[in-house]
Design a protein around this motif. Structure first.
Motif, PDB file in Angstrom:
ATOM      1  N   ARG A  30       0.836  -1.202   0.000  1.00  0.00           N
ATOM      2  CA  ARG A  30       0.000   0.000   0.000  1.00  0.00           C
ATOM      3  C   ARG A  30       0.869   1.249   0.000  1.00  0.00           C
ATOM      4  N   LYS A  31       1.930   1.228   0.807  1.00  0.00           N
ATOM      5  CA  LYS A  31       2.840   2.375   0.890  1.00  0.00           C
ATOM      6  C   LYS A  31       3.499   2.638  -0.468  1.00  0.00           C
ATOM      7  N   GLU A  46       0.909   4.063  -2.919  1.00  0.00           N
ATOM      8  CA  GLU A  46       0.625   5.472  -2.647  1.00  0.00           C
ATOM      9  C   GLU A  46       1.769   6.353  -3.148  1.00  0.00           C
ATOM     10  N   ALA A  47       2.992   5.896  -2.965  1.00  0.00           N
ATOM     11  CA  ALA A  47       4.148   6.687  -3.387  1.00  0.00           C
ATOM     12  C   ALA A  47       4.189   6.826  -4.904  1.00  0.00           C
ATOM     13  N   SER A  52       1.740   6.463  -7.046  1.00  0.00           N
ATOM     14  CA  SER A  52       0.574   7.127  -7.619  1.00  0.00           C
ATOM     15  C   SER A  52       0.664   8.647  -7.496  1.00  0.00           C
ATOM     16  N   GLN A  53       1.586   9.147  -6.693  1.00  0.00           N
ATOM     17  CA  GLN A  53       1.792  10.589  -6.584  1.00  0.00           C
ATOM     18  C   GLN A  53       2.464  11.150  -7.834  1.00  0.00           C
TER      19      GLN A  53
END
Length: 99
Positions: free
Chosen positions: A51-52, A55-56, A58-59
């Motif tokens: 997940r981390k 999220e990274a 997808s930025q």
């Protein structure tokens, strides 16, 4: 050369046959686990790490846009191939066989 690998050198790990590489790598893995240097993720730890990372990445809007474009190109390319195959098939205009 004595092995099937192509290259300019007959030395080193990459030039060994696969069985020998596997045996050496296996010993290294066992040694790392025995010394406590290897970490095996639990399903919960892996989920959090994934997940981390998601999220990274997808930025990065440019990266995500590039992924989307590749998917669109692939989809359109495969649709074009399917349409071409249907046109090449003998039978009815929709590509189905006459019965």
């Amino acid at each position: 050369m004595a092995n099937s690998h192509t290259g300019s050198s007959n030395r080193g790990f990459a030039s060994m046959d696969e069985d020998k590489q596997r045996a050496i790598a296996s010993k290294g893995g066992r040694a790392a686990h025995a010394s406590g240097n290897a970490h095996q993720f639990s399903p919960d730890e892996a989920r959090v790490a994934g997940r981390k990372g998601g999220e990274a990445i997808s930025q990065d809007r440019q990266h995500m846009a590039a992924i989307g474009r590749e998917g669109g190109h692939a989809r359109h390319a495969s649709a074009g191939q399917q349409q071409q195959q249907a046109q090449d098939m003998p039978g009815k205009p929709d590509g189905s066989q006459q019965g």
